[in-house]
Design an enzyme around this catalytic site. Sequence first.
Site, PDB file in Angstrom:
ATOM      1  N   LYS A 173       0.666  -1.482   0.296  1.00 54.36           N
ATOM      2  CA  LYS A 173       0.557  -0.218   0.111  1.00 54.36           C
ATOM      3  C   LYS A 173       0.985   1.142  -0.129  1.00 54.36           C
ATOM      4  O   LYS A 173       0.623   1.687  -1.020  1.00 54.36           O
ATOM      5  CB  LYS A 173      -0.874  -0.060   1.050  1.00 54.36           C
ATOM      6  CG  LYS A 173      -1.431   0.838   1.587  1.00 54.36           C
ATOM      7  CD  LYS A 173      -2.884   1.596   0.244  1.00 54.36           C
ATOM      8  CE  LYS A 173      -3.518   2.812   1.458  1.00 54.36           C
ATOM      9  NZ  LYS A 173      -4.490   3.387  -0.129  1.00 54.36           N
ATOM     10  N   LYS A 244      16.087  11.704 -25.533  1.00 56.98           N
ATOM     11  CA  LYS A 244      16.033  12.551 -26.897  1.00 56.98           C
ATOM     12  C   LYS A 244      14.712  13.845 -26.496  1.00 56.98           C
ATOM     13  O   LYS A 244      14.660  15.028 -26.653  1.00 56.98           O
ATOM     14  CB  LYS A 244      15.404  12.944 -27.904  1.00 56.98           C
ATOM     15  CG  LYS A 244      15.457  13.556 -29.313  1.00 56.98           C
ATOM     16  CD  LYS A 244      14.135  13.598 -29.875  1.00 56.98           C
ATOM     17  CE  LYS A 244      13.943  11.484 -30.390  1.00 56.98           C
ATOM     18  NZ  LYS A 244      12.299  11.531 -30.722  1.00 56.98           N
TER      19      LYS A 244
HETATM   20  P1  NAD Z   1     -11.236   9.862   8.901  1.00 60.19           P
HETATM   21  O1  NAD Z   1     -10.518  10.475   9.555  1.00 60.19           O
HETATM   22  O2  NAD Z   1     -12.396   9.406   7.755  1.00 60.19           O
HETATM   23  O3  NAD Z   1     -11.576   8.249   9.986  1.00 60.19           O
HETATM   24  C1  NAD Z   1     -10.865   7.525  11.321  1.00 60.19           C
HETATM   25  C2  NAD Z   1     -11.892   7.302  11.907  1.00 60.19           C
HETATM   26  O4  NAD Z   1     -10.926   6.057  13.038  1.00 60.19           O
HETATM   27  C3  NAD Z   1     -12.379   8.612  12.570  1.00 60.19           C
HETATM   28  O5  NAD Z   1     -14.569   8.074  12.927  1.00 60.19           O
HETATM   29  C4  NAD Z   1     -12.203   8.134  13.734  1.00 60.19           C
HETATM   30  O6  NAD Z   1     -13.359   9.080  14.656  1.00 60.19           O
HETATM   31  C5  NAD Z   1     -11.868   7.524  14.391  1.00 60.19           C
HETATM   32  N1  NAD Z   1     -11.182   7.415  15.374  1.00 60.19           N
HETATM   33  C6  NAD Z   1      -9.438   7.598  15.535  1.00 60.19           C
HETATM   34  N2  NAD Z   1      -8.662   7.826  16.874  1.00 60.19           N
HETATM   35  C7  NAD Z   1      -9.974   6.598  16.949  1.00 60.19           C
HETATM   36  C8  NAD Z   1      -9.453   5.545  18.532  1.00 60.19           C
HETATM   37  N3  NAD Z   1      -8.487   6.292  19.125  1.00 60.19           N
HETATM   38  N4  NAD Z   1     -10.391   4.960  18.180  1.00 60.19           N
HETATM   39  C9  NAD Z   1     -11.345   5.333  17.985  1.00 60.19           C
HETATM   40  N5  NAD Z   1     -11.998   5.242  16.982  1.00 60.19           N
HETATM   41  C10 NAD Z   1     -11.540   6.007  16.519  1.00 60.19           C
HETATM   42  O7  NAD Z   1     -10.200   8.185   7.940  1.00 60.19           O
HETATM   43  P2  NAD Z   1     -10.120   7.612   6.607  1.00 60.19           P
HETATM   44  O8  NAD Z   1     -10.330   8.561   5.743  1.00 60.19           O
HETATM   45  O9  NAD Z   1     -11.614   6.897   6.747  1.00 60.19           O
HETATM   46  O10 NAD Z   1      -9.088   6.694   6.775  1.00 60.19           O
HETATM   47  C11 NAD Z   1      -8.584   5.746   7.215  1.00 60.19           C
HETATM   48  C12 NAD Z   1      -8.047   4.755   7.428  1.00 60.19           C
HETATM   49  O11 NAD Z   1      -7.653   4.456   5.421  1.00 60.19           O
HETATM   50  C13 NAD Z   1      -6.789   5.500   6.994  1.00 60.19           C
HETATM   51  O12 NAD Z   1      -5.196   4.777   7.242  1.00 60.19           O
HETATM   52  C14 NAD Z   1      -6.174   6.432   5.218  1.00 60.19           C
HETATM   53  O13 NAD Z   1      -4.988   6.909   4.836  1.00 60.19           O
HETATM   54  C15 NAD Z   1      -6.749   5.178   5.030  1.00 60.19           C
HETATM   55  N6  NAD Z   1      -7.427   5.064   3.320  1.00 60.19           N
HETATM   56  C16 NAD Z   1      -8.228   6.157   3.361  1.00 60.19           C
HETATM   57  C17 NAD Z   1      -8.586   6.649   1.784  1.00 60.19           C
HETATM   58  C18 NAD Z   1      -9.603   7.890   1.572  1.00 60.19           C
HETATM   59  O14 NAD Z   1      -9.883   7.836   0.295  1.00 60.19           O
HETATM   60  N7  NAD Z   1      -9.795   8.050   2.273  1.00 60.19           N
HETATM   61  C19 NAD Z   1      -8.520   5.816   1.178  1.00 60.19           C
HETATM   62  C20 NAD Z   1      -7.231   4.388   1.524  1.00 60.19           C
HETATM   63  C21 NAD Z   1      -7.019   4.499   2.540  1.00 60.19           C
END
Ligand code: NAD
Length: 305
Positions: A173, A244
């Site tokens: 990833k 080129k």
């Molecule tokens: P986000 O911030 O929207 O969601 C994260 C969630 O985790 C939130 O609801 C938050 O309240 C919760 N959270 C945070 N800390 C917490 C804790 N200690 N205990 C319980 N819940 C907790 O993020 P996202 O965009 O959904 O991304 C999630 C993961 O997926 C990330 O690692 C991101 O890099 C990956 N990702 C995101 C995308 C995208 O397009 N958004 C695409 C692929 C992968």
Amino acid sequence: MEKIKVGFIGLGNMGSGMSLNIAKAGYDMVVHDINREAATDLLELGTEWADTPKQLAESADLIFTSLPGPPEVNAVSIGEDGLIEGVSSGSIWIDLSTSSPTLIRELSKNFEKQGASVLDAPVSGGVKGAQTGKLAIMVGGNEKIFNQIKPVLDSFGDKVSYTGSIGSGSICKLMHNTIGYGMQMIISECLTLGVKSGVDAESLLECIKNGSVGRGNLLNVTLQDTYLQGKFDPPNFALKLARKDVSLALELGREYDVPMEAASHAYNELTAAMNRGWENKDSRISLLLQEERAGNVEVRLDQSK
Ligand code: NAD
């Protein structure tokens, strides 16, 4: 897989879509997030709520997390009231977050001591993909466990790959996203130069999409036919011709005052390869320079697969 209960922590942009698809596939679920409101849709579908990761782990057989990054993954798994306090022998934790391969390898050892298994399974496909079940899922860890839980992964992803030992999903990833952002940089250089030197954005985009770049030939055909087999002779496209082309683009950049950092880097790389005496070899031979810098790493496909 016999009837299992699925736990899901992290109901944000990605987690909300993925968890809803798991629930719609008919699995019993228990969910948790630091923001309870994020669970509204799932609770309306009849899923259970857990106050802490520990409580969730006590009632779920299979636990998913989709958290922002390493600090949250660490806190939810081994922090206060973390998953590790609630898992039992046979529990399975799958981290869907994009996180650190080294961290998940360390955490996995701690969970194994409790008889629990850990897989890392980051996803790609964005929020829309999470909502529609069109996600790539890159899964590292014990292959037997992977095969056991694959039906659950299939409920929210359409391209599920087993990538090897724990941490390997995260490595895939991270490499995938870094390629995307590196490409974005050179794309912006070429789009700005193209527009500034007189082409409208629509025509430029159409030509790039219709050409071999837009058709995905580099990943799907060219690298597989040349570099990934260590085959550069006879050339499909000679190194001297590639240099080129990039040289002409840099000349245009100077004429129109457009800085071309990534393109200059590519030009220098092709020049260094020319200086090895490779001008009449296939242009992909320049990638051998990075193999050397990386400590003589050879990236070759196993032709028997
Ligand atoms: P986000 O911030 O929207 O969601 C994260 C969630 O985790 C939130 O609801 C938050 O309240 C919760 N959270 C945070 N800390 C917490 C804790 N200690 N205990 C319980 N819940 C907790 O993020 P996202 O965009 O959904 O991304 C999630 C993961 O997926 C990330 O690692 C991101 O890099 C990956 N990702 C995101 C995308 C995208 O397009 N958004 C695409 C692929 C992968």
